[in-house]
Motif scaffolding. Sequence first.
Motif, short mmCIF file in Angstrom:
data_model
loop_
_atom_site.label_atom_id
_atom_site.label_comp_id
_atom_site.label_asym_id
_atom_site.label_seq_id
_atom_site.Cartn_x
_atom_site.Cartn_y
_atom_site.Cartn_z
N ALA A 144 13.68 18.16 8.77
CA ALA A 144 12.75 17.43 7.91
C ALA A 144 12.42 18.24 6.66
CB ALA A 144 11.47 17.11 8.68
N SER A 145 12.40 17.58 5.52
CA SER A 145 11.98 18.20 4.27
C SER A 145 10.49 17.94 4.07
CB SER A 145 12.76 17.60 3.10
OG SER A 145 12.46 16.22 2.96
N PHE A 146 9.89 18.62 3.07
CA PHE A 146 8.48 18.36 2.77
C PHE A 146 8.29 16.91 2.35
CE2 PHE A 146 8.79 22.99 1.97
CZ PHE A 146 7.80 23.42 2.84
N ALA A 147 9.25 16.36 1.62
CA ALA A 147 9.16 14.97 1.18
C ALA A 147 9.21 14.02 2.37
CB ALA A 147 10.29 14.66 0.21
N LEU A 148 10.12 14.28 3.29
CA LEU A 148 10.24 13.43 4.47
C LEU A 148 8.97 13.48 5.32
CD1 LEU A 148 12.19 11.58 6.04
CD2 LEU A 148 12.95 13.60 7.30
N GLU A 149 8.41 14.66 5.49
CA GLU A 149 7.18 14.80 6.26
C GLU A 149 6.02 14.05 5.60
OE1 GLU A 149 6.60 18.97 6.64
OE2 GLU A 149 8.03 19.18 8.30
N LEU A 197 21.65 5.38 11.61
CA LEU A 197 22.70 6.07 12.36
C LEU A 197 23.86 6.47 11.46
CD1 LEU A 197 22.70 3.86 15.58
CD2 LEU A 197 21.98 6.25 15.41
N ALA A 198 24.05 5.72 10.37
CA ALA A 198 25.12 6.03 9.41
C ALA A 198 24.65 6.97 8.31
CB ALA A 198 25.65 4.73 8.80
N SER A 199 23.42 7.49 8.44
CA SER A 199 22.84 8.43 7.47
C SER A 199 22.66 7.81 6.09
CB SER A 199 23.72 9.69 7.35
OG SER A 199 23.79 10.38 8.57
N GLN A 200 22.50 6.48 6.04
CA GLN A 200 22.25 5.82 4.77
C GLN A 200 20.76 5.81 4.43
OE1 GLN A 200 24.01 1.95 5.23
NE2 GLN A 200 26.10 2.74 5.29
N ILE A 201 19.91 5.98 5.44
CA ILE A 201 18.48 6.11 5.22
C ILE A 201 17.97 7.29 6.05
CG2 ILE A 201 18.09 3.67 4.69
CD1 ILE A 201 17.15 3.26 7.55
N ASP A 202 16.77 7.76 5.73
CA ASP A 202 16.19 8.92 6.40
C ASP A 202 15.23 8.55 7.51
OD1 ASP A 202 17.40 10.77 4.51
OD2 ASP A 202 15.96 9.98 3.07
N LEU A 203 14.51 7.45 7.34
CA LEU A 203 13.51 6.99 8.31
C LEU A 203 13.68 5.49 8.53
CD1 LEU A 203 10.25 8.74 7.05
CD2 LEU A 203 11.44 9.26 9.18
N THR A 249 4.08 10.97 7.42
CA THR A 249 2.63 11.03 7.64
C THR A 249 1.91 9.85 6.99
OG1 THR A 249 2.71 13.45 7.72
CG2 THR A 249 0.58 12.44 7.24
N LEU A 250 2.36 9.48 5.79
CA LEU A 250 1.72 8.38 5.08
C LEU A 250 1.96 7.05 5.80
CD1 LEU A 250 0.18 7.25 2.70
CD2 LEU A 250 2.32 7.24 1.39
N ILE A 251 3.17 6.84 6.32
CA ILE A 251 3.47 5.60 7.05
C ILE A 251 2.55 5.46 8.25
CG2 ILE A 251 5.20 4.46 8.50
CD1 ILE A 251 7.33 5.64 6.63
N PRO A 282 0.81 -1.22 0.00
CA PRO A 282 0.00 0.00 0.00
C PRO A 282 0.84 1.27 0.00
CG PRO A 282 -0.87 -1.57 1.58
CD PRO A 282 0.45 -2.12 1.11
N LEU A 283 1.99 1.22 0.67
CA LEU A 283 2.87 2.39 0.70
C LEU A 283 3.40 2.71 -0.70
CD1 LEU A 283 4.51 4.52 2.27
CD2 LEU A 283 6.28 2.77 2.60
#
Length: 308
Positions: free
Chosen positions: A278-283, A137-143, A287-289, A108-109
Amino acid sequence: MESRQLRYFTAIFEHGSLSAASANLNVATSALSHHLSNLEQQLGTQLFVRRPRGLAATAAGARLYDHARAIVRAIDTAEQDVRSESREISGEVSLGMAHSGFRAIGLPLIETMLRQYPKLKLSLSEGLSSATLSHLLASQIDLAVVYNPPTDRSLQLQPILEETMVCVGRKELIGDDDVPITFAELLELPMILLRQGLSARALMDDLNLLKKLETRALLNMDSVQAIESSLRAGLGCTIGTRLVMRDDLESGVLQARPIVNPKLTRTLFLCETADRQASFALEAVRTLILKLIREAVEGGRWPATLLD
């Protein structure tokens, strides 16, 4: 240091040679060499060891890369945010999810992202909670959507839901389905668990009870697929959730028994680094998750209790 220097440095690090980085960046090799020499001179340390077939990072180079990669990603995110005059969601977000999370809301995501945010590029990875948290923690992903993360000042943790754990295995090994089993009885069964450490933390909230199980475990693995195959073969049983083992439970291959005295639970968290803007994309992705998880729980597709 300039952002251009860091961008050039990360490209050299990731491609392992000046020529490969040159081709990727469309920048002359001589220019990259010049910037690298200036950076090494500015920092007063060697960042790469020159070898016949390329460059190998020194310890200082490896440490700088961790910082440079995060800085370059932050700069790219800032540029995308500022240039999006219409506020149409765009850019790139990297998300790591535990197996349960992906099984419940992964499809669904993806479908919603493609439909609602066609200009947003989502990088999605599925794995054990420990590996996913390390990538964050290594900044390889955002969430990161993971279970029972350790307390860390560099992380912002939001509890989402709580799951009740069950004993899962073949009927001839664990007994009748839905008949409660005590924790003391669990200790007498051939248990197959995730390997000790951060991965094992994802099994339950109570670490003292977890340690007791680990000392009695027949096998310790860090592969969910290997554990599932072992359960089907009747080699042992495990502690899991009905969601993860849903297909085998519905087909009757495996049985699930509620655990009592005490009941075992685990908590799912949404995690991100505390110092990241946080960027608009990250937000939008965050929110969707949360929306999809709530819908999955309220719709009965994810047996769990929401934590407001």
